[in-house]
Design a protein around this motif. Structure first.
Motif, PDB file in Angstrom:
ATOM      1  N   VAL A 201      -1.805   8.722  -0.795  1.00 55.91           N
ATOM      2  CA  VAL A 201      -3.245   8.868  -1.000  1.00 55.91           C
ATOM      3  C   VAL A 201      -3.589  10.327  -1.300  1.00 55.91           C
ATOM      4  O   VAL A 201      -3.187  11.235  -0.571  1.00 55.91           O
ATOM      5  CB  VAL A 201      -4.028   8.400   0.248  1.00 55.91           C
ATOM      6  CG1 VAL A 201      -5.530   8.578   0.044  1.00 55.91           C
ATOM      7  CG2 VAL A 201      -3.704   6.940   0.560  1.00 55.91           C
ATOM      8  N   THR A 202      -4.335  10.550  -2.363  1.00 52.94           N
ATOM      9  CA  THR A 202      -4.840  11.882  -2.683  1.00 52.94           C
ATOM     10  C   THR A 202      -6.340  11.917  -2.410  1.00 52.94           C
ATOM     11  O   THR A 202      -6.963  10.883  -2.163  1.00 52.94           O
ATOM     12  CB  THR A 202      -4.579  12.231  -4.155  1.00 52.94           C
ATOM     13  OG1 THR A 202      -5.286  11.307  -4.990  1.00 52.94           O
ATOM     14  CG2 THR A 202      -3.088  12.164  -4.468  1.00 52.94           C
TER      15      THR A 202
ATOM     16  N   ASP B 181     -10.957   6.780  -1.084  1.00 53.02           N
ATOM     17  CA  ASP B 181     -11.850   5.657  -0.835  1.00 53.02           C
ATOM     18  C   ASP B 181     -11.180   4.320  -1.105  1.00 53.02           C
ATOM     19  O   ASP B 181     -11.681   3.270  -0.681  1.00 53.02           O
ATOM     20  CB  ASP B 181     -13.116   5.772  -1.698  1.00 53.02           C
ATOM     21  CG  ASP B 181     -14.045   6.887  -1.216  1.00 53.02           C
ATOM     22  OD1 ASP B 181     -13.930   7.263  -0.037  1.00 53.02           O
ATOM     23  OD2 ASP B 181     -14.866   7.379  -2.009  1.00 53.02           O
ATOM     24  N   ARG B 182     -10.066   4.340  -1.809  1.00 52.95           N
ATOM     25  CA  ARG B 182      -9.338   3.096  -2.068  1.00 52.95           C
ATOM     26  C   ARG B 182      -8.448   2.690  -0.912  1.00 52.95           C
ATOM     27  O   ARG B 182      -7.839   1.615  -0.939  1.00 52.95           O
ATOM     28  CB  ARG B 182      -8.482   3.256  -3.342  1.00 52.95           C
ATOM     29  CG  ARG B 182      -9.298   3.551  -4.598  1.00 52.95           C
ATOM     30  CD  ARG B 182      -8.387   3.738  -5.801  1.00 52.95           C
ATOM     31  NE  ARG B 182      -9.141   4.176  -6.970  1.00 52.95           N
ATOM     32  CZ  ARG B 182      -8.590   4.513  -8.121  1.00 52.95           C
ATOM     33  NH1 ARG B 182      -7.266   4.469  -8.254  1.00 52.95           N
ATOM     34  NH2 ARG B 182      -9.336   4.897  -9.141  1.00 52.95           N
TER      35      ARG B 182
ATOM     36  N   TYR C  78      -1.472   7.667  12.848  1.00 52.85           N
ATOM     37  CA  TYR C  78      -1.015   8.965  12.365  1.00 52.85           C
ATOM     38  C   TYR C  78      -1.459   9.173  10.926  1.00 52.85           C
ATOM     39  O   TYR C  78      -1.750   8.239  10.188  1.00 52.85           O
ATOM     40  CB  TYR C  78       0.514   9.090  12.457  1.00 52.85           C
ATOM     41  CG  TYR C  78       1.268   8.311  11.406  1.00 52.85           C
ATOM     42  CD1 TYR C  78       1.480   8.825  10.128  1.00 52.85           C
ATOM     43  CD2 TYR C  78       1.779   7.044  11.693  1.00 52.85           C
ATOM     44  CE1 TYR C  78       2.166   8.114   9.162  1.00 52.85           C
ATOM     45  CE2 TYR C  78       2.461   6.313  10.728  1.00 52.85           C
ATOM     46  CZ  TYR C  78       2.665   6.853   9.469  1.00 52.85           C
ATOM     47  OH  TYR C  78       3.325   6.137   8.515  1.00 52.85           O
ATOM     48  N   VAL C  79      -1.498  10.441  10.527  1.00 50.94           N
ATOM     49  CA  VAL C  79      -1.653  10.825   9.122  1.00 50.94           C
ATOM     50  C   VAL C  79      -0.599  11.884   8.838  1.00 50.94           C
ATOM     51  O   VAL C  79      -0.460  12.860   9.579  1.00 50.94           O
ATOM     52  CB  VAL C  79      -3.078  11.340   8.803  1.00 50.94           C
ATOM     53  CG1 VAL C  79      -3.480  12.492   9.729  1.00 50.94           C
ATOM     54  CG2 VAL C  79      -3.176  11.764   7.344  1.00 50.94           C
ATOM     55  N   ASN C  80       0.177  11.649   7.804  1.00 57.94           N
ATOM     56  CA  ASN C  80       1.235  12.573   7.392  1.00 57.94           C
ATOM     57  C   ASN C  80       0.782  13.225   6.091  1.00 57.94           C
ATOM     58  O   ASN C  80       0.670  12.563   5.059  1.00 57.94           O
ATOM     59  CB  ASN C  80       2.548  11.796   7.190  1.00 57.94           C
ATOM     60  CG  ASN C  80       3.713  12.724   6.883  1.00 57.94           C
ATOM     61  OD1 ASN C  80       3.525  13.888   6.555  1.00 57.94           O
ATOM     62  ND2 ASN C  80       4.924  12.196   6.978  1.00 57.94           N
ATOM     63  N   THR C  81       0.503  14.515   6.139  1.00 60.58           N
ATOM     64  CA  THR C  81      -0.006  15.245   4.979  1.00 60.58           C
ATOM     65  C   THR C  81       1.094  16.115   4.386  1.00 60.58           C
ATOM     66  O   THR C  81       1.667  16.953   5.083  1.00 60.58           O
ATOM     67  CB  THR C  81      -1.196  16.141   5.368  1.00 60.58           C
ATOM     68  OG1 THR C  81      -2.216  15.347   5.972  1.00 60.58           O
ATOM     69  CG2 THR C  81      -1.771  16.845   4.143  1.00 60.58           C
TER      70      THR C  81
ATOM     71  N   GLY D 228      -0.440  22.953  -4.537  1.00 58.53           N
ATOM     72  CA  GLY D 228      -1.579  23.069  -3.634  1.00 58.53           C
ATOM     73  C   GLY D 228      -2.255  21.746  -3.355  1.00 58.53           C
ATOM     74  O   GLY D 228      -3.061  21.642  -2.426  1.00 58.53           O
ATOM     75  N   SER D 229      -1.958  20.713  -4.131  1.00 58.03           N
ATOM     76  CA  SER D 229      -2.552  19.394  -3.885  1.00 58.03           C
ATOM     77  C   SER D 229      -1.892  18.743  -2.677  1.00 58.03           C
ATOM     78  O   SER D 229      -0.741  19.047  -2.336  1.00 58.03           O
ATOM     79  CB  SER D 229      -2.404  18.504  -5.125  1.00 58.03           C
ATOM     80  OG  SER D 229      -1.041  18.320  -5.444  1.00 58.03           O
TER      81      SER D 229
END
Length: 330
Positions: free
Chosen positions: A39-40, A45-46, A58-61, A67-68
Motif C-alpha cells: 500500500v502506498t 483508501d483502497r 501491525y504496520v510494516n513500513t 523516499g516513497s
C-alpha cells in the motif's frame, strides 16, 4: 432437479420474515486489523480488507531509496523486539519499520491509536548513541537500537490525546446473537431487530469451500429480491465504520446495495471476494447521522441491475470512535 435443489428453491419461493430482539453477550468481539500489502499513500483508501486477530495488529513500513513509502498491514504475534530500521538486502530499499498495537483497527494509524507511554523515550547509553561510528551499528540491529531509541529515530511525538475504535455491536444474523466492546451500552445490542426476505440460512455448515467458509454460518441472498434489514437504536455515538463478513459466488454477480437510514453506503457493490467469507470495512460519513438515534440498515441485492449471483452474509459489525486524554509526558 434433485431433491435438495427442489427443497432449496421451494424455500426461496416463499417470503420469510423474522423479527427478533437479541441480547448482548459478555464475550468481547475479536480484534480486527487492516490486512493489505504493497500500500502506498496514493492508494491507501483502497485498503478495505480486515482480518480477525488473536495477537496484535501491525504496520510494516518500507522506505525506498526514492523516499516513497510502502506499507503492509496485518496481524501477527508481537516479537520481543518489535521495531527496527536499517539497510536491507535490496538496493532500492533504504529502511523498514514495524509497529505493533493491540487495539481495534489501530494499524490504520498507530500514532493516533497508541496509548501514550508513561515513560520518556530517550537514549539509555548516551555516550555510545552520540558516537556516529557506533550508532550506525547500533541502529542496524533491532535489539541494540532499544538502547538508543531517540538517536535511532524510534521515538514518536505522541499526543496526550489518543483514539480507540469501539464495537457498538458485532451481530450474527444467522443465530441472532450480539457482542460489543466492554464499556459500550448493551442497550444497542438489545435494540436490534432483524427482518429478511427470500433468504436461505446455512447453519451447522459442514460444506467446505475453503477454510474461511467453514468457520461461519451465513445467510444466502440468492434471489433478485432478497434482502436483510436490521433496525437498532444508539445513544448518540458517532458512527464511523460498518464492517461486513461476506462474499459472492461469481465475479460480477452477487452485487448488493447497502443503505443506512436511506443513505447509500454502497451501490451495486461488487468488491467482496469470490467464495471466500472475509471482513471488509465501509467508512461512514459521521455528519450524515449526527442527529439520528434510530437506524435502519438494509443490505439488498442490486436494485439497479438485477444479478443472479449469490451474496453470502455472515456477520455485521458497527463501530464508533472514542477519544482519550492522557497527562503522561511524551
Amino acid at each position: 432437479m434433485n431433491r435438495l435443489a427442489m427443497k432449496y428453491w421451494s424455500y426461496l419461493s416463499l417470503p420469510c420474515f423474522l423479527w427478533s430482539i437479541v441480547c448482548g453477550q459478555n464475550t468481547s468481539p475479536i480484534l480486527h486489523c487492516l490486512r493489505c500489502s504493497g500500500v502506498t499513500q496514493s492508494n491507501i483508501d483502497r485498503c478495505i480488507n480486515l482480518v480477525e486477530c488473536a495477537h496484535e495488529c501491525y504496520v510494516n513500513t518500507t522506505t525506498l531509496s526514492t523516499g516513497s513509502k510502502v506499507k503492509n498491514f496485518g496481524c501477527a504475534k508481537k516479537p520481543d523486539c518489535s521495531s527496527g530500521q536499517g539497510v536491507l538486502g535490496k538496493r532500492d530499499v533504504t529502511s523498514y519499520n514495524i509497529e505493533f498495537c493491540p487495539k481495534e483497527i489501530c494499524n490504520i494509524d498507530v500514532d493516533h491509536f497508541q496509548v501514550p507511554s508513561s515513560t520518556p523515550c530517550g537514549d539509555v547509553s548516551a555516550p555510545d548513541c552520540r558516537d556516529p561510528a557506533a550508532l550506525a551499528a547500533i541502529c542496524s540491529d533491532c535489539e541494540t537500537a532499544q538502547y538508543c531509541r531517540k538517536s535511532c529515530g524510534l521515538c514518536r511525538d505522541r499526543s496526550s490525546t489518543w483514539y480507540e475504535n469501539v464495537v457498538l455491536f458485532d451481530y450474527d444474523p444467522v443465530h441472532r446473537t450480539c457482542r460489543h466492546t466492554a464499556g459500550v451500552s448493551p442497550s444497542i445490542c438489545q435494540s436490534i431487530k432483524e427482518q429478511y426476505y427470500h433468504i436461505l440460512p446455512v447453519v451447522k455448515n459442514n460444506y467446505t469451500v475453503n477454510h474461511a467458509h467453514a468457520r461461519h454460518d451465513y445467510l444466502i441472498l440468492a434471489d433478485t429480491t432478497s434482502y436483510v434489514r436490521i433496525t437498532f437504536r444508539t445513544n448518540g455515538e458517532p458512527l464511523t465504520n460498518l464492517q461486513l463478513s461476506a462474499c459472492k459466488t461469481f465475479n460480477g454477480l452477487g452485487r448488493v446495495d447497502i443503505l443506512l437510514n436511506n443513505h447509500t453506503i454502497e451501490e451495486s457493490y461488487d468488491g467482496t471476494a469470490v467464495w471466500d467469507l472475509n471482513w471488509q470495512i465501509h467508512k461512514l460519513n459521521t455528519n450524515q447521522f449526527h442527529n439520528d438515534r434510530s437506524f435502519d440498515l438494509l443490505i439488498r441485492k442490486d436494485a439497479r441491475v438485477p444479478s443472479s449471483g449469490h451474496y453470502w452474509l455472515s456477520r455485521i459489525r458497527l463501530e464508533s470512535l472514542v477519544s482519550h486524554h492522557d497527562h503522561h509526558g511524551k
